[in-house]
Design an enzyme around this catalytic site. Structure first.
Site, mmCIF file in Angstrom:
data_model
loop_
_atom_site.group_PDB
_atom_site.id
_atom_site.type_symbol
_atom_site.label_atom_id
_atom_site.label_comp_id
_atom_site.label_asym_id
_atom_site.label_seq_id
_atom_site.Cartn_x
_atom_site.Cartn_y
_atom_site.Cartn_z
ATOM 1 C CE LYS A 15 -2.069 -1.135 3.870
ATOM 2 N NZ LYS A 15 -1.358 -2.405 4.135
ATOM 3 N NE ARG A 90 -4.668 -1.469 9.739
ATOM 4 C CZ ARG A 90 -3.548 -0.990 9.191
ATOM 5 N NH1 ARG A 90 -3.478 0.228 8.749
ATOM 6 N NH2 ARG A 90 -2.507 -1.764 9.108
ATOM 7 N NE ARG A 129 7.700 -3.034 6.124
ATOM 8 C CZ ARG A 129 6.391 -2.885 6.236
ATOM 9 N NH1 ARG A 129 5.735 -2.157 5.359
ATOM 10 N NH2 ARG A 129 5.727 -3.453 7.207
ATOM 11 N NE ARG A 162 6.205 -1.134 10.257
ATOM 12 C CZ ARG A 162 5.098 -1.007 9.527
ATOM 13 N NH1 ARG A 162 5.118 -0.319 8.394
ATOM 14 N NH2 ARG A 162 3.968 -1.560 9.917
ATOM 15 N NE ARG A 173 1.712 -5.406 10.999
ATOM 16 C CZ ARG A 173 2.785 -5.199 10.223
ATOM 17 N NH1 ARG A 173 3.934 -5.775 10.511
ATOM 18 N NH2 ARG A 173 2.690 -4.412 9.189
HETATM 19 P P1 AP5 Z 1 4.904 -1.619 1.800
HETATM 20 O O1 AP5 Z 1 4.579 -0.746 0.647
HETATM 21 O O2 AP5 Z 1 5.683 -1.056 2.933
HETATM 22 O O3 AP5 Z 1 3.581 -2.376 2.327
HETATM 23 P P2 AP5 Z 1 2.304 -1.839 3.134
HETATM 24 O O4 AP5 Z 1 1.106 -2.492 2.564
HETATM 25 O O5 AP5 Z 1 2.337 -0.350 3.189
HETATM 26 O O6 AP5 Z 1 2.648 -2.514 4.521
HETATM 27 P P3 AP5 Z 1 2.502 -2.017 6.035
HETATM 28 O O7 AP5 Z 1 3.118 -3.131 6.854
HETATM 29 O O8 AP5 Z 1 3.068 -0.651 6.242
HETATM 30 O O9 AP5 Z 1 0.997 -2.027 6.210
HETATM 31 P P4 AP5 Z 1 0.238 -2.197 7.505
HETATM 32 O O10 AP5 Z 1 -1.106 -1.907 7.023
HETATM 33 O O11 AP5 Z 1 0.396 -3.459 8.239
HETATM 34 O O12 AP5 Z 1 0.996 -1.201 8.492
HETATM 35 P P5 AP5 Z 1 0.689 0.273 8.950
HETATM 36 O O13 AP5 Z 1 1.970 0.983 8.986
HETATM 37 O O14 AP5 Z 1 -0.433 0.836 8.172
HETATM 38 O O15 AP5 Z 1 5.686 -2.899 1.189
HETATM 39 C C1 AP5 Z 1 6.170 -3.934 2.029
HETATM 40 C C2 AP5 Z 1 7.534 -4.420 1.487
HETATM 41 O O16 AP5 Z 1 7.328 -5.075 0.233
HETATM 42 C C3 AP5 Z 1 8.552 -3.305 1.209
HETATM 43 O O17 AP5 Z 1 9.829 -3.779 1.514
HETATM 44 C C4 AP5 Z 1 8.421 -3.030 -0.302
HETATM 45 O O18 AP5 Z 1 9.630 -2.560 -0.851
HETATM 46 C C5 AP5 Z 1 8.042 -4.410 -0.829
HETATM 47 N N1 AP5 Z 1 7.108 -4.386 -1.953
HETATM 48 C C6 AP5 Z 1 6.007 -3.601 -2.092
HETATM 49 N N2 AP5 Z 1 5.350 -3.911 -3.221
HETATM 50 C C7 AP5 Z 1 6.041 -4.933 -3.791
HETATM 51 C C8 AP5 Z 1 5.848 -5.694 -4.997
HETATM 52 N N3 AP5 Z 1 4.802 -5.492 -5.788
HETATM 53 N N4 AP5 Z 1 6.745 -6.666 -5.277
HETATM 54 C C9 AP5 Z 1 7.811 -6.898 -4.460
HETATM 55 N N5 AP5 Z 1 8.053 -6.195 -3.318
HETATM 56 C C10 AP5 Z 1 7.162 -5.228 -2.988
HETATM 57 O O19 AP5 Z 1 0.142 0.031 10.416
HETATM 58 C C11 AP5 Z 1 0.983 -0.402 11.464
HETATM 59 C C12 AP5 Z 1 0.173 -0.497 12.749
HETATM 60 O O20 AP5 Z 1 -0.377 0.791 13.088
HETATM 61 C C13 AP5 Z 1 -1.061 -1.418 12.695
HETATM 62 O O21 AP5 Z 1 -0.718 -2.771 12.938
HETATM 63 C C14 AP5 Z 1 -1.923 -0.826 13.810
HETATM 64 O O22 AP5 Z 1 -1.471 -1.211 15.070
HETATM 65 C C15 AP5 Z 1 -1.692 0.673 13.644
HETATM 66 N N6 AP5 Z 1 -2.657 1.274 12.711
HETATM 67 C C16 AP5 Z 1 -2.393 1.817 11.483
HETATM 68 N N7 AP5 Z 1 -3.519 2.248 10.903
HETATM 69 C C17 AP5 Z 1 -4.528 1.988 11.775
HETATM 70 C C18 AP5 Z 1 -5.932 2.187 11.713
HETATM 71 N N8 AP5 Z 1 -6.531 2.738 10.635
HETATM 72 N N9 AP5 Z 1 -6.664 1.787 12.775
HETATM 73 C C19 AP5 Z 1 -6.085 1.240 13.874
HETATM 74 N N10 AP5 Z 1 -4.751 1.007 13.966
HETATM 75 C C20 AP5 Z 1 -3.983 1.367 12.936
#
Ligand code: AP5
Length: 222
Positions: A15, A90, A129, A162, A173
């Site tokens: 994402k 979410r 990552r 992370r 997660r």
């Molecule tokens: P990346 O682009 O970083 O993936 P992402 O989908 O953004 O992953 P996140 O882990 O950041 O998502 P998340 O939703 O779990 O975490 P968030 O920070 O929102 O890509 C991942 C890796 O793959 C990278 O190394 C990239 O280079 C590689 N890659 C990408 N695309 C690729 C492809 N096509 N092919 C090959 N490699 C690829 O949330 C973290 C925490 O915050 C949550 O667990 C929760 O506790 C809290 N939180 C956040 N939002 C909320 C909410 N709305 N409500 C409640 N709690 C929340």
């Protein structure tokens, strides 16, 4: 006319990677709830202290805390022409409140890009990552490595993994995503705004699908 985009999908599906491309293409700000929480934790703010334990355990931060943070962010002037929401909403409750917030501004969620991939792919992406501690740039050990091991190509900052990318938390997660976030697919499908994106391929192939889905809206809003 504003353009409001939601990126939906499990942890590690890409994402944030695709949100950056959308931001560069459309000139709209990427608003990532995860990044906002991590910034608050790094600064040691009250919000950061509230969120930290939940994030470390792989649980969602309570809806009200998250909604207040996003409401404040999208009310800022740089979001007046639209926003790229990454990781928010979410839960169905967050989605309902987002609809209300946007409606007050005469706006609505225009498109939800639901990126999905197999569990095997997600675990591989999360495990590989690495991020820059200074500028936040995201790398992957196999698909997008840095030039000098452990050092950011962009700013020379040190790379780190992370805390919530550790194996036990990754699994939690993914489970939380199934239980709390998957119901959003039906919510947005009913509204006719959900587009399925196959996240298995490389970054370019996912981007091509996203661009094809968003282009008609860009033309319509111009
Ligand atoms: P990346 O682009 O970083 O993936 P992402 O989908 O953004 O992953 P996140 O882990 O950041 O998502 P998340 O939703 O779990 O975490 P968030 O920070 O929102 O890509 C991942 C890796 O793959 C990278 O190394 C990239 O280079 C590689 N890659 C990408 N695309 C690729 C492809 N096509 N092919 C090959 N490699 C690829 O949330 C973290 C925490 O915050 C949550 O667990 C929760 O506790 C809290 N939180 C956040 N939002 C909320 C909410 N709305 N409500 C409640 N709690 C929340």
């Amino acid at each position: 006319m504003a353009l409001d985009i939601v990126l939906l999908g499990p942890p590690g599906v890409g994402k944030g990677t695709q949100a950056e491309r959308l931001e560069a293409w459309l000139g709209l700000p990427q608003v990532s709830s995860g990044d906002l929480f991590r910034e608050a934790i790094a600064k040691g703010t009250r919000l950061g202290r509230k969120a930290e334990g939940y994030i470390d355990r792989g649980e969602l931060v309570p809806d009200q805390v998250t909604i207040d943070m996003i409401a404040e962010r999208i009310a800022k002037p740089d979001c007046a022409k639209g926003v790229i929401l990454d990781g928010f909403p979410r839960t169905v409750e967050q989605a309902r409140i987002l609809d209300e917030l946007l409606a007050k501004m005469g706006r609505r969620v225009d498109i939800v890009l639901d990126i999905e991939a197999s569990e095997e792919t997600l675990l591989e992406r999360l495990t590989g990552r690495w991020l820059c501690r200074q500028c936040g740039r995201v790398y992957h050990r196999l698909s997008n490595p840095e030039q000098v091991r452990g050092i950011c190509d962009e700013c020379g900052g040190r790379l780190y993994q992370r805390e919530d990318d550790r194996p036990k938390t990754q699994r939690r997660r993914l489970q939380v995503y199934q239980d709390r976030t998957v119901p959003l697919q039906a919510y947005y499908r009913r509204k006719g705004v959900l587009v399925d994106i196959d996240g298995e391929g490389d970054v370019e192939s996912v981007w091509r699908q996203i661009k094809a889905a968003v282009e008609p809206l860009v033309a319509q809003k111009a």
